[in-house]
Structures are given as structure tokens and as C-alpha cells.
Design a protein around this motif. Structure first.
Motif, PDB file in Angstrom:
ATOM      1  N   ASP A 186       1.008  -1.483  -0.075  1.00 37.21           N
ATOM      2  CA  ASP A 186      -0.198  -0.046   0.044  1.00 37.21           C
ATOM      3  C   ASP A 186       1.007   1.203  -0.191  1.00 37.21           C
ATOM      4  O   ASP A 186       2.159   1.393   1.045  1.00 37.21           O
ATOM      5  CB  ASP A 186      -1.403  -0.076   1.151  1.00 37.21           C
ATOM      6  CG  ASP A 186      -1.745   0.960   1.506  1.00 37.21           C
ATOM      7  OD1 ASP A 186      -2.977   1.109   1.008  1.00 37.21           O
ATOM      8  OD2 ASP A 186      -1.726   2.425   1.660  1.00 37.21           O
ATOM      9  N   ALA A 188       0.560   4.727   0.551  1.00 36.97           N
ATOM     10  CA  ALA A 188       0.515   5.226   1.427  1.00 36.97           C
ATOM     11  C   ALA A 188       1.447   4.810   3.413  1.00 36.97           C
ATOM     12  O   ALA A 188       1.864   5.376   3.649  1.00 36.97           O
ATOM     13  CB  ALA A 188      -1.218   5.685   2.024  1.00 36.97           C
ATOM     14  N   GLU A 189       0.836   3.441   3.156  1.00 35.00           N
ATOM     15  CA  GLU A 189       1.977   2.636   4.680  1.00 35.00           C
ATOM     16  C   GLU A 189       3.136   2.905   3.894  1.00 35.00           C
ATOM     17  O   GLU A 189       3.332   3.134   4.810  1.00 35.00           O
ATOM     18  CB  GLU A 189       1.041   1.553   4.280  1.00 35.00           C
ATOM     19  CG  GLU A 189       1.339   0.627   6.084  1.00 35.00           C
ATOM     20  CD  GLU A 189       0.543  -0.524   6.060  1.00 35.00           C
ATOM     21  OE1 GLU A 189       0.106  -1.283   5.218  1.00 35.00           O
ATOM     22  OE2 GLU A 189       0.942  -1.719   6.486  1.00 35.00           O
ATOM     23  N   LYS A 227      -2.576   8.979   2.356  1.00 30.66           N
ATOM     24  CA  LYS A 227      -4.325   7.540   1.778  1.00 30.66           C
ATOM     25  C   LYS A 227      -4.737   8.365   1.148  1.00 30.66           C
ATOM     26  O   LYS A 227      -5.492   8.367   0.181  1.00 30.66           O
ATOM     27  CB  LYS A 227      -4.628   7.152   2.952  1.00 30.66           C
ATOM     28  CG  LYS A 227      -6.039   5.973   2.481  1.00 30.66           C
ATOM     29  CD  LYS A 227      -4.963   4.513   2.778  1.00 30.66           C
ATOM     30  CE  LYS A 227      -5.430   3.655   2.644  1.00 30.66           C
ATOM     31  NZ  LYS A 227      -4.738   2.178   0.999  1.00 30.66           N
ATOM     32  N   THR A 235      -3.094   9.828  -2.052  1.00 29.60           N
ATOM     33  CA  THR A 235      -2.952   8.381  -3.545  1.00 29.60           C
ATOM     34  C   THR A 235      -3.517   7.901  -3.753  1.00 29.60           C
ATOM     35  O   THR A 235      -3.793   7.197  -4.757  1.00 29.60           O
ATOM     36  CB  THR A 235      -2.298   7.556  -2.904  1.00 29.60           C
ATOM     37  OG1 THR A 235      -2.239   7.074  -1.188  1.00 29.60           O
ATOM     38  CG2 THR A 235      -0.432   8.107  -1.702  1.00 29.60           C
ATOM     39  N   PHE A 255      -9.777   5.034  -1.586  1.00 25.99           N
ATOM     40  CA  PHE A 255      -9.675   5.350   0.522  1.00 25.99           C
ATOM     41  C   PHE A 255     -10.722   3.461   0.816  1.00 25.99           C
ATOM     42  O   PHE A 255     -11.787   3.463   0.774  1.00 25.99           O
ATOM     43  CB  PHE A 255     -10.314   6.595   0.848  1.00 25.99           C
ATOM     44  CG  PHE A 255      -9.670   6.839   1.873  1.00 25.99           C
ATOM     45  CD1 PHE A 255      -8.889   7.950   2.286  1.00 25.99           C
ATOM     46  CD2 PHE A 255     -10.878   6.181   3.398  1.00 25.99           C
ATOM     47  CE1 PHE A 255      -9.018   7.691   4.050  1.00 25.99           C
ATOM     48  CE2 PHE A 255     -10.675   6.943   4.382  1.00 25.99           C
ATOM     49  CZ  PHE A 255      -9.523   7.421   4.463  1.00 25.99           C
ATOM     50  N   ILE A 297     -10.683   1.502   3.829  1.00 21.70           N
ATOM     51  CA  ILE A 297      -9.850   1.017   4.669  1.00 21.70           C
ATOM     52  C   ILE A 297     -10.609  -0.185   5.756  1.00 21.70           C
ATOM     53  O   ILE A 297     -11.154   0.232   6.860  1.00 21.70           O
ATOM     54  CB  ILE A 297      -9.468   1.836   5.795  1.00 21.70           C
ATOM     55  CG1 ILE A 297     -11.064   2.884   6.863  1.00 21.70           C
ATOM     56  CG2 ILE A 297      -8.308   2.751   5.294  1.00 21.70           C
ATOM     57  CD1 ILE A 297     -10.437   4.417   6.903  1.00 21.70           C
TER      58      ILE A 297
END
Lengths: 335, 529
Positions: free
Chosen positions: B81, B83-84, B140, B143, B146, B148
Motif C-alpha cells: 500500500d 500510503a502505508e 491515503k 494516493t 480510500f 480501510i
């Protein structure tokens, strides 16, 4: 001059002393860094390990020919000086230092640099050549400090206990489980254990390591009377019908892999505690720097990335293929 | 955005949907209208426009961490991922900034109007000032997608609970092409009339795959038609305008301009559910023909002539401006038949014909003809069923034909992303061509988690060569690959492309010698392409 250690199909070999370190095929003489199944394998002619590693090895490998050594004590074989130094990985784990004709090599096995409150803390050992693991050799792995970890786990357990919910925590039987036992606050409630973990607990208690009281889960255990308990189990048991008796339950894994959301979600666990008995990115880099070695051999883990990184930092780093597993969530070490 | 981060943490720290819904409902009761509106938007796939390229974000993250970019690129496929990866790669955060979610989204908009240097400064400033979880969530937002762990369905359920509204009504309100910039919390959620927006579609009713034929009872209880192999579409005729929506809530009106003439043939206040099909000489063309029109925003004349489309109508949701979804399917179908009775052949709309059979055996024989008719199977709908919102079990079933299959050998493996991060799940497969192996498809799904773990161990131990994130492995493991269609493709080495390829099973019993050949695939292309 030939290297003091070479990497052979049987394992890491010292020709001058004619012995192996953590070999994966049966050989005459094996120096063992620690008792995990991928490092201490059966059917060696003779074993040498630390005193603190010996009870677990005897339990797992049966009637073996085993000599023990104290940390820092020096033995000599065919002119090769051999000494064991704490690796901080699990109780009794060691880095093995070899010296021959002024050349010093250290084989670190598995190690971590933070003090887990259970294992003999890691000691840097100066050397010319250092054999390192790279299980978590990427900069995305940064471990939660021990105090914060304790708070996270205790908060989780206390919240569950207040609701009468079981806290099921998956972890390795040797090392991780006992580290967690010494991390949690036993006043929150009863602690139940899976057989594989309780076996190891008994051995470590037998060698003088203090652990809080635990109750082995047996078929006739009164589950209701233990509502809100912390249940320590191997990761595979957590996914089996064994765990089904604890309801309602919140599940968690304790592993370095829990640093990755995707891995935690795949395990369908409620919580993931980032805790490993292997060094994180900073730990690996600081340990290597502290040896002063310029030759680095990178074994199990992110070998290609980590060795490339080390080469860019000015080390002479090489990848070594081994049969060590490092930390895995997908198959538990045999017990 | 402390409250939003707390919501994320509560949702992320549980696998139980009841806990997730409760956390969302609590948030919807307490957050500001602006934040709530953005939260609804994010959880229904309406992310803010991406203002900064991911390339720039990667570079800035590496610079900030003081580490080389190549190291970042190595970490990304393992974390799975972007953003992670960024939030883990940056130095641990010491930030304490607490501003609302809507502030950060406005900040993104502000940055989009600036030059690159100012954007970089703005992003680095945000990364430094935000605490760890907020930093991840902010990235997030930067990028894209979204997702989650909360589906739109769960979010809607929580919203229903927090606002004391009916879930189906809310689902309807959330349809259409609104964004937080074009509406308000009051107008979108609190206003009473979901049809106030004339373009707003009804939620699609989705069928499950048939589980057990024996439980269906007499065939007479069921209305049965073909499962057409096109694109599901909802045609809305209201206020003199027409709108065409896809199942994924995408507006497709401009892609199928020939449907505009339906305004001339059908009364205002009509909403039809049907399938868009490429159609010629009263026959559906294969999906391959329609594919030429997918992804095109405008359609050149040549393509229009080669692949003209119609709407194959199978349900009527609104007539005379009245929502009739609660009426029985049979009644809706009668209205639909009456409506289409008088439309001339040149109108690009047809009534999906009923398929009849006295026994399930007779219907199975009809189903077996599907491929010849360019259909995917049969749809079974209870005659008295209302038109529900979303995927619901019991009244509607799809009875699909068996897929086409070939046995092939895996030659490359790549790690997945998201919950499959760090697990080898994306494989390339080859068939034999003489002594050579020819890659012909990739597949990502169909194995159990346990099988993926097993193959991952094997890939790690048997990597022959690495090409970035791709591992070459020995051609040893045979898989049965299932797919829905096959077509010629000059872009692929094998000359063919498959539709919906997936792994049907891991053929550990099958030696590599016995896999299918390129000739076999070419034969299939002749028969089914």
C-alpha cells in the motif's frame, strides 16, 4: 588465505576447526546458536550450545550428545578459538565468535538488539567478518518500544477482561511467549496456555527463569470460570478448532509482521502487536556497525535488498543462501 | 482529524462488523457536518482528485527519510500500500497537529493550485506535523482509493442508525454523481426526497450465484430470462433528459450516444434496468464487440457502425414518475411489456425474452445453449419479488454456465497488495508450444489463503530470477485456469486474451507435460471467440 567459514550444502562450515554452525543436514560436530527448529536440527553427531539453550534442545531433540558452554568462555579446537556471546534473541541464544590466526568471524544466528526483559541482552562482538540475518531488513520495520508495547497489550487485555471477553494471543512457543508473559500484567486476570507453550514454560522455569502463573488448557478446563483470561497459543492453534472454545474472544498476533496492515488483515486478527525477537531496521544497522566488520554475509530474510544497502554503505556484503526461516507467521516452528 | 483517526483505529482494530458499524455510527453522531459529508464521500468511493503524482510522493518520502529511492521501491511491494509504505518509511512522527478532516482536504485543494516546489513544502509540512495515524490517513487521501475495511454498505448501515433513517432510502440518497463540493449534509442526507436530483439512479438489485437448484421449488414460481453478457445499465428518463448509469455508479450517457433517441420513444418518468449489448440483425454480438466501446469517452462513427448498442430491458423501476420497486416482478414486467410494445424496431431497446421450460431439466438444456446466444447463463427471479437494493439472497439467482478451462503452468509470480501484501498471489501462466512455453494470461484469484501461503513458501525458495517485483520460477506447478471468454489480441505474445481468468484449482496431480497447448487455445478462439 581461505575464509574461516564457508557456506556448504550441509551448512556453515569451519574447515580449520572441522565443525558446522547450525547445519541443516546431519554432520559430526554442530555448534548451535539457539534452540529454534530451523537452527537446532536433529541427527547431529555432537552438539555444542550455551548452558541456557541446552534444556530446550534436550526437550526437542531427545537424547543427544551435547556439551555446553558459558557465555564468554573460550574453547579451542584445532587452533580455532570458539566463544559464545548473547544474541538477545531468546533465552540461551548466542552469537558464535571464532578466531583463527588473528582473523575473527562472528556468526550471529538470529538476534535482536533491544532488551526484551527475558533473554540475555545482545552484546556487540568486534570482528572482521559478520554473518547477519535480514528477516526484517527493510526500513519499514521499526519496532514499538517495549514500554509502549506493554501498555498496548495490557490495555487490550484489560478492556476485553472487563467485558468477559477472552484475549487470544498468537505467538511462538519459545521466546516470544515467555517474553509476553513477562510483559503482561498478571493482575488483570488468569493466563491460559496452549500445550506447546506450556511445555517450553516448564523448561524455562526449570532453569530458573521466573514466569507468572499459567494454566495449561486441557479438555476438562472450566472455560466459563476463566472468562476474560489471556490465552497464549501458537499461531496455528489460534486458527484451529482448539481456539473455538473461547467465546467471546478478541484475537491478536504478536509478530514483527504486524507492522504491515495487509498481513494483519489477512490473518483476520482483531489486533496485531508489533513485537519481534529479530532486529528491526535500526537494530540490524546498529549491530553491524558496532562489530566494526567490513565483510558482511547476509542470510535469511530480505537478503538482496539488505546486502545492496550494505554495499552502498561501504561494506563488502554478500548474500548467503541458507535454510533458516527467520520469523514466519505462515508456519509455526515445530514443537 | 483526531476524531477521524480514532474512527479509523476503532474500525481497523476489529474484524467484527457490529463493532465497525457502532464506531461509524458514533462518529456520524458527533462529527461536524463537513467532516461527516467527506467521510460519507470517502467511504462511497468519492475520493478527492489526486493532485500530486505518486512518483513525486515517493521521491519526497525518500528524501525526507534520507534513504535512497530504490530502497523505497523495494519496500512498496512488500507493504502493498503506497500510503502505508510512505508513512512507515518516513522517520517516526512527532507531530501533534489536530485540524479537522475537511481542513486537510481543503489543504489538498489549495496545494493543487501551487507549483511543484510549494506543493513539496506543503506535503512535507503535513507529514511532519501530523501524528502517525493521521499521517497515514492524509497520505491515503493523497494516493487515491480510500478503502480501510468498511464497505459502502456498512457505512450506509451506520449512517442509517445515526440518522434514524431507513437503510434502503439512504442507499438511494447516496447514489449518483454528487461530491462534497456540489452538495451539503443537509441536502444529501437530511432532505426527504431522494428523487429531487433528477439524474439520481436507484440502487441496483444484485443476484447471488445459484447455490442449490433443488431448493427452488416449481419452475412456475420463477421468471426466467437470459443472463446477457454486456454491461448492466440503468436508463433514467426524467425532466426531458436521459442518464445512463453503470452498476459501479458511473455515468455512461456519453459513451452510448445512440441511446439518446430513447427519449423520443419512451415517456418521461421512466427508469429501466437492463443490459447494454452490442447488437446487430436482432442478435447480440459477443462481449468482444462491446469491449471496443468500453473506456471510450467519445465514440467515432466507425465504431458506432461496427458495434451498435441496444438496451436489453429486463426490469422497470419507475413509470409515470412513480417508484414501483415494491411491486411484484410480474407486475413490473407487465408494465415494461406495455411500455415497449409500441416502440419500433429501429429504437435501440428490446425486451429481454422470457425463457420457458416445464422442468428444471428443460431449463438446464436452455442454459446449455447460452454460449451460442452470447449469453452467460440464465437469470432466475421469483415472480413475486420486489426490486431490492444491493446484493440480497433468495429472490434472484444467476445460473451461470460453466467457464471455459485450460491447464497451464505457472512461470512468474508477483506479490499482491493490500491484505495480500507480502504473499505471492499474482501469477503468469503459460501453455506449451512445441518445446517452448508461451505466456498467455495472468490470474490472481481462486486459491485459498492456505494454498497461497504454500505457494508463497515455494516461490521464495525457488526464485530463479527477479525482474523488479516479479519472480521467475521453475515451470513445475500446473493450474486449471477458468475464463469466461477468449479473443484475438495482437498485443499479446500468445495472440489471445482471456476474459476474467482465474485459478479454478491447483492441479498438483498433473505433470507439466500434460498441460494444454497454444493450438488448443487457438482452437478455442475459433469456436468461442
Amino acid at each position: 588465505m581461505t575464509d574461516l567459514l564457508t557456506f556448504t550444502p550441509n551448512g556453515i562450515y569451519c574447515a580449520a576447526g572441522d565443525f558446522y554452525i547450525d547445519p541443516w543436514r546431519p554432520v559430526d560436530r554442530a555448534l548451535i546458536t539457539h534452540g529454534h527448529a530451523d537452527h537446532a536440527r536433529p541427527d547431529m553427531g555432537h552438539y555444542l550450545a550455551t548452558e541456557a539453550a541446552a534444556p530446550v534442545m534436550r526437550h526437542r531433540l531427545g537424547d543427544i550428545s551435547l556439551d555446553t558452554v558459558k557465555y564468554g568462555e573460550t574453547l579451542t579446537r584445532n587452533g580455532v578459538s570458539i566463544s559464545y556471546h548473547p544474541a538477545g534473541h531468546v533465552p540461551g541464544s548466542a552469537q558464535i565468535r571464532l578466531e583463527h590466526k588473528g582473523e575473527v568471524w562472528v556468526c550471529s544466528g538470529d538476534y535482536k538488539t533491544v532488551d526484551d526483559g527475558l533473554s540475555e541482552p545482545f552484546e556487540p562482538v568486534p570482528c572482521h567478518a559478520f554473518i547477519t540475518e535480514s528477516t526484517f531488513g527493510l526500513p519499514v520495520f521499526n519496532w514499538t518500544p517495549q514500554e509502549m508495547l506493554a501498555q498496548q497489550i495490557n490495555d487490550w487485555w484489560a478492556t476485553n477482561a472487563a467485558n468477559g471477553t477472552f484475549s487470544l494471543l498468537g505467538c511462538y512457543a519459545l521466546g516470544k511467549a515467555q517474553r509476553l508473559l513477562r510483559t503482561v500484567d498478571p493482575s488483570i486476570g488468569p493466563i491460559l496456555t496452549h500445550g506447546a507453550i506450556e511445555n517450553t514454560n516448564q523448561i524455562l522455569r526449570g532453569q530458573g527463569i521466573a514466569l507468572p502463573d499459567t494454566t495449561l488448557v486441557t479438555p476438562d478446563l472450566d472455560v466459563k470460570a476463566n472468562a476474560g483470561a489471556l490465552v497464549l497459543a501458537t499461531p496455528s492453534a489460534l486458527n484451529s478448532s482448539w481456539a473455538g472454545r473461547f467465546k467471546p474472544a478478541s484475537t491478536a498476533f504478536a509478530s514483527g509482521w504486524m507492522a504491515l496492515r495487509g498481513v494483519r488483515r489477512r490473518r483476520a486478527a482483531d489486533r496485531g502487536f508489533i513485537v519481534s525477537d529479530h532486529a528491526d531496521w535500526a537494530g540490524l544497522n546498529s549491530a553491524i556497525a558496532a562489530t566494526g566488520a567490513d565483510r558482511i554475509f547476509v542470510t535469511h530474510g530480505y537478503t538482496s535488498v539488505f546486502s545492496k544497502w550494505l554495499n552502498e554503505q561501504g561494506y563488502n556484503a554478500k548474500i548467503v543462501e541458507t535454510q533458516f526461516d527467520g520469523e514466519s507467521l505462515d508456519h509455526t516452528e515445530a514443537d | 482529524m483526531k476524531d477521524f483517526a480514532a474512527l479509523f483505529t476503532r474500525v481497523d482494530q476489529t474484524t467484527k462488523t457490529t463493532v465497525k458499524v457502532a464506531a461509524m455510527a458514533d462518529y456520524f453522531r458527533t462529527a461536524s457536518d463537513a467532516d461527516k459529508l467527506w467521510t460519507v464521500a470517502l467511504f462511497s468511493g468519492r475520493r478527492p482528485k489526486r493532485v500530486i503524482t505518486t512518483t513525486a510522493l515517493r521521491e519526497w518520502a525518500a528524501e525526507r527519510a534520507g534513504l535512497p529511492l530504490w530502497l523505497f521501491e523495494e519496500c512498496y511491494p512488500i507493504v502493498g500500500d503506497l500510503a502505508e509504505t510512505i508513512s512507515l518509511f518516513l522517520p517516526p512522527s512527532e507531530g501533534h497537529e489536530d485540524r479537522p478532516l475537511s481542513h486537510w482536504i481543503n489543504e489538498l485543494k489549495r496545494l493543487s493550485s501551487l507549483d511543484d516546489t510549494a506543493r513539496r513544502a506543503g506535503i512535507l509540512q503535513a507529514w511532519d506535523s501530523l501524528p502517525q495515524i493521521e499521517r497515514f490517513l492524509f497520505t491515503k487521501l493523497l494516493t487515491g482509493g480510500f478503502r480501510i475495511g468498511v464497505s459502502q454498505k456498512l457505512m450506509t448501515r451506520a449512517l442509517a442508525r445515526a440518522t434514524d433513517q431507513d437503510e434502503a432510502v439512504l442507499t438511494h440518497k447516496l447514489m449518483g454523481n454528487w461530491t462534497p463540493d456540489t452538495t451539503t449534509w443537509a441536502a444529501l442526507i437530511e432532505a426527504d426526497d431522494p428523487t429531487a436530483d433528477l439524474s439520481r439512479p436507484y440502487p441496483f438489485y444484485l443476484a447471488y450465484g445459484l447455490e442449490n437448484l433443488d431448493e427452488l421449488g416449481p419452475t412456475t414460481n420463477w421468471f426466467i430470462d437470459r443472463k446477457w453478457d454486456g454491461i448492466r445499465g440503468q436508463l433514467i428518463l426524467r425532466g426531458g433528459e436521459h442518464h445512463l448509469w453503470s452498476r459501479g455508479e458511473e455515468l455512461m450517457t456519453d459513451r452510448f450516444p445512440e441511446l439518446a433517441q430513447l427519449k423520443d420513444y419512451l415517456p418521461d418518468g421512466t427508469v429501466i434496468d437492463g443490459e447494454i449489448l452490442a447488437f446487430q440483425n436482432e442478435t447480440p454480438l459477443s462481449f468482444n464487440a462491446l469491449q471496443k466501446r468500453i473506456g471510450r469517452k467519445t465514440v467515432p462513427k466507425k465504431v458506432l457502425a461496427e458495434a451498435p448498442v441496444i438496451l436489453m430491458a429486463y426490469d422497470l423501476l419507475e413509470t409515470g414518475g412513480v417508484d414501483i420497486r415494491a411491486q411484484a416482478l410480474e407486475t413490473r414486467r407487465n408494465h415494461l411489456e406495455n411500455l415497449l410494445e409500441s416502440t419500433p424496431t429501429k429504437a435501440p431497446i428490446r425486451l429481454s425474452p422470457e425463457v420457458t421450460g416445464d422442468t428444471w431439466g428443460a431449463l438446464a438444456a436452455e442454459r446449455a445453449r447460452s454460449r451460442d446466444l452470447n449469453a452467460e447463463g440464465l437469470m432466475l427471479k421469483r415472480r413475486d419479488s420486489p426490486y431490492l437494493a444491493g446484493r440480497k439472497k433468495g429472490d434472484w439467482w444467476k445460473w451461470k454456465i460453466d467457464p471455459l478451462t485450460v491447464d497451464a503452468v505457472m512461470i512468474y509470480a508477483q506479490a499482491g497488495s493490500g491484505r495480500r501484501a507480502n504473499l505471492f498471489t499474482d501469477f503468469t501462466f503459460a501453455v506449451k508450444n512445441g518445446n517452448d512455453l508461451v505466456p498467455f494470461t495472468k490470474a490472481y484469484s481462486g486459491l485459498t489463503d492456505a494454498e497461497f501461503r504454500q505457494i508463497t513458501q515455494w516461490v521464495k525458495r525457488n526464485t530463479q530470477e527477479r525482474f523488479g517485483p516479479v519472480r521467475q520460477v521453475p515451470a513445475e506447478h500446473v493450474f486449471e485456469i477458468a475464463f469466461e471468454g477468449i479473443q484475438a489480441s495482437p498485443r499479446h505474445k500468445s495472440g489471445i486474451a482471456l476474459r476474467f481468468p482465474r485459478m479454478l484449482r491447483w492441479r498438483q496431480d498433473k505433470p507439466v507435460d500434460e498441460i494444454n497447448t497454444l493450438d488448443d487455445l487457438q482452437q478455442m478462439l475459433k469456436t468461442y471467440g
